[in-house]
Design a protein around this motif. Structure first.
Motif, PDB file in Angstrom:
ATOM      1  N   LYS A   1       0.790  -1.241   0.000  1.00 55.99           N
ATOM      2  CA  LYS A   1       0.000   0.000   0.000  1.00 55.99           C
ATOM      3  C   LYS A   1       0.817   1.284   0.000  1.00 55.99           C
ATOM      4  O   LYS A   1       0.311   2.346   0.282  1.00 55.99           O
ATOM      5  CB  LYS A   1      -1.005  -0.008   1.155  1.00 55.99           C
ATOM      6  N   LYS A   2       2.112   1.179  -0.332  1.00 55.61           N
ATOM      7  CA  LYS A   2       2.946   2.379  -0.453  1.00 55.61           C
ATOM      8  C   LYS A   2       3.413   2.500  -1.889  1.00 55.61           C
ATOM      9  O   LYS A   2       4.013   1.562  -2.423  1.00 55.61           O
ATOM     10  CB  LYS A   2       4.163   2.286   0.473  1.00 55.61           C
ATOM     11  N   LEU A   3       3.172   3.652  -2.504  1.00 51.33           N
ATOM     12  CA  LEU A   3       3.619   3.866  -3.880  1.00 51.33           C
ATOM     13  C   LEU A   3       5.139   3.827  -3.955  1.00 51.33           C
ATOM     14  O   LEU A   3       5.818   4.376  -3.086  1.00 51.33           O
ATOM     15  CB  LEU A   3       3.142   5.230  -4.386  1.00 51.33           C
ATOM     16  N   CYS A   4       5.648   3.176  -4.983  1.00 50.44           N
ATOM     17  CA  CYS A   4       7.096   3.104  -5.196  1.00 50.44           C
ATOM     18  C   CYS A   4       7.501   4.248  -6.106  1.00 50.44           C
ATOM     19  O   CYS A   4       7.136   4.264  -7.275  1.00 50.44           O
ATOM     20  CB  CYS A   4       7.471   1.788  -5.869  1.00 50.44           C
ATOM     21  N   SER A   5       8.244   5.199  -5.591  1.00 51.77           N
ATOM     22  CA  SER A   5       8.716   6.294  -6.434  1.00 51.77           C
ATOM     23  C   SER A   5      10.079   5.946  -7.015  1.00 51.77           C
ATOM     24  O   SER A   5      10.501   6.464  -8.015  1.00 51.77           O
ATOM     25  CB  SER A   5       8.782   7.586  -5.636  1.00 51.77           C
ATOM     26  N   GLU A   6      10.777   5.054  -6.362  1.00 52.02           N
ATOM     27  CA  GLU A   6      12.063   4.579  -6.873  1.00 52.02           C
ATOM     28  C   GLU A   6      12.163   3.102  -6.552  1.00 52.02           C
ATOM     29  O   GLU A   6      11.209   2.500  -6.077  1.00 52.02           O
ATOM     30  CB  GLU A   6      13.207   5.379  -6.245  1.00 52.02           C
ATOM     31  N   ARG A   7      13.302   2.529  -6.806  1.00 54.12           N
ATOM     32  CA  ARG A   7      13.495   1.093  -6.581  1.00 54.12           C
ATOM     33  C   ARG A   7      13.208   0.731  -5.116  1.00 54.12           C
ATOM     34  O   ARG A   7      13.869   1.227  -4.216  1.00 54.12           O
ATOM     35  CB  ARG A   7      14.924   0.741  -6.951  1.00 54.12           C
ATOM     36  N   ALA A   8      12.207  -0.124  -4.926  1.00 50.11           N
ATOM     37  CA  ALA A   8      11.827  -0.532  -3.567  1.00 50.11           C
ATOM     38  C   ALA A   8      11.930  -2.046  -3.448  1.00 50.11           C
ATOM     39  O   ALA A   8      11.623  -2.769  -4.391  1.00 50.11           O
ATOM     40  CB  ALA A   8      10.396  -0.094  -3.281  1.00 50.11           C
ATOM     41  N   GLU A   9      12.378  -2.498  -2.290  1.00 52.66           N
ATOM     42  CA  GLU A   9      12.465  -3.928  -2.038  1.00 52.66           C
ATOM     43  C   GLU A   9      11.059  -4.507  -1.923  1.00 52.66           C
ATOM     44  O   GLU A   9      10.162  -3.860  -1.378  1.00 52.66           O
ATOM     45  CB  GLU A   9      13.236  -4.168  -0.737  1.00 52.66           C
ATOM     46  N   ILE A  10      10.880  -5.720  -2.448  1.00 51.72           N
ATOM     47  CA  ILE A  10       9.594  -6.406  -2.316  1.00 51.72           C
ATOM     48  C   ILE A  10       9.805  -7.579  -1.362  1.00 51.72           C
ATOM     49  O   ILE A  10      10.415  -8.581  -1.733  1.00 51.72           O
ATOM     50  CB  ILE A  10       9.077  -6.907  -3.676  1.00 51.72           C
ATOM     51  N   PRO A  11       9.325  -7.451  -0.124  1.00 52.93           N
ATOM     52  CA  PRO A  11       9.528  -8.540   0.828  1.00 52.93           C
ATOM     53  C   PRO A  11       8.679  -9.759   0.472  1.00 52.93           C
ATOM     54  O   PRO A  11       7.694  -9.652  -0.254  1.00 52.93           O
ATOM     55  CB  PRO A  11       9.081  -7.939   2.166  1.00 52.93           C
ATOM     56  N   VAL A  12       9.079 -10.922   0.991  1.00 52.56           N
ATOM     57  CA  VAL A  12       8.303 -12.139   0.768  1.00 52.56           C
ATOM     58  C   VAL A  12       6.901 -11.919   1.324  1.00 52.56           C
ATOM     59  O   VAL A  12       6.731 -11.342   2.402  1.00 52.56           O
ATOM     60  CB  VAL A  12       8.991 -13.339   1.481  1.00 52.56           C
ATOM     61  N   GLY A  13       5.897 -12.331   0.566  1.00 49.73           N
ATOM     62  CA  GLY A  13       4.519 -12.195   1.016  1.00 49.73           C
ATOM     63  C   GLY A  13       3.940 -10.797   0.860  1.00 49.73           C
ATOM     64  O   GLY A  13       2.868 -10.503   1.375  1.00 49.73           O
ATOM     65  N   ALA A  14       4.650  -9.928   0.147  1.00 44.46           N
ATOM     66  CA  ALA A  14       4.177  -8.550  -0.027  1.00 44.46           C
ATOM     67  C   ALA A  14       2.913  -8.521  -0.870  1.00 44.46           C
ATOM     68  O   ALA A  14       2.676  -9.386  -1.694  1.00 44.46           O
ATOM     69  CB  ALA A  14       5.255  -7.703  -0.693  1.00 44.46           C
ATOM     70  N   GLU A  15       2.133  -7.488  -0.646  1.00 46.08           N
ATOM     71  CA  GLU A  15       0.964  -7.223  -1.475  1.00 46.08           C
ATOM     72  C   GLU A  15       1.390  -6.153  -2.478  1.00 46.08           C
ATOM     73  O   GLU A  15       1.824  -5.080  -2.087  1.00 46.08           O
ATOM     74  CB  GLU A  15      -0.154  -6.705  -0.580  1.00 46.08           C
ATOM     75  N   VAL A  16       1.287  -6.476  -3.759  1.00 49.04           N
ATOM     76  CA  VAL A  16       1.722  -5.545  -4.804  1.00 49.04           C
ATOM     77  C   VAL A  16       0.521  -5.164  -5.653  1.00 49.04           C
ATOM     78  O   VAL A  16      -0.305  -6.015  -5.991  1.00 49.04           O
ATOM     79  CB  VAL A  16       2.820  -6.185  -5.689  1.00 49.04           C
TER      80      VAL A  16
END
Length: 79
Positions: free
Chosen positions: A55-70
């Motif tokens: 639920k946070k907009l990615c403005s730059e390269r962001a890590e995607i943790p295991v189990g993340a909601e994208v």
């Protein structure tokens, strides 16, 4: 099946994908995920979209943790 992420698509992005939900392998960050999505769904190249991770907009390269909601979000129209 581990390290899979569920991706929700909205608006014209979902229309181009032909689905509102995808499951893909987690490439680790938003930049790699964008490349992966564009390779698998070339129809999205013509659409400007944003990624949100947990639920946070990615403005730059962001890590995607295991189990993340994208979420793949279409362009927003302001009012």
């Amino acid at each position: 099946m581990e390290n899979q992420i569920k991706i929700k698509a909205f608006g014209m992005v979902a229309e181009k994908l032909g689905s509102q939900e995808l499951t893909l392998s987690n490439p680790g960050n938003s930049e790699s995920l964008t490349k992966q999505i564009l390779e698998e769904f070339p129809g999205l190249r013509s659409v400007k979209f944003s990624l949100a991770v947990n639920k946070k907009l990615c403005s730059e390269r962001a890590e995607i943790p295991v189990g993340a909601e994208v979420a793949i979000l279409p362009p927003f129209s302001g009012g």
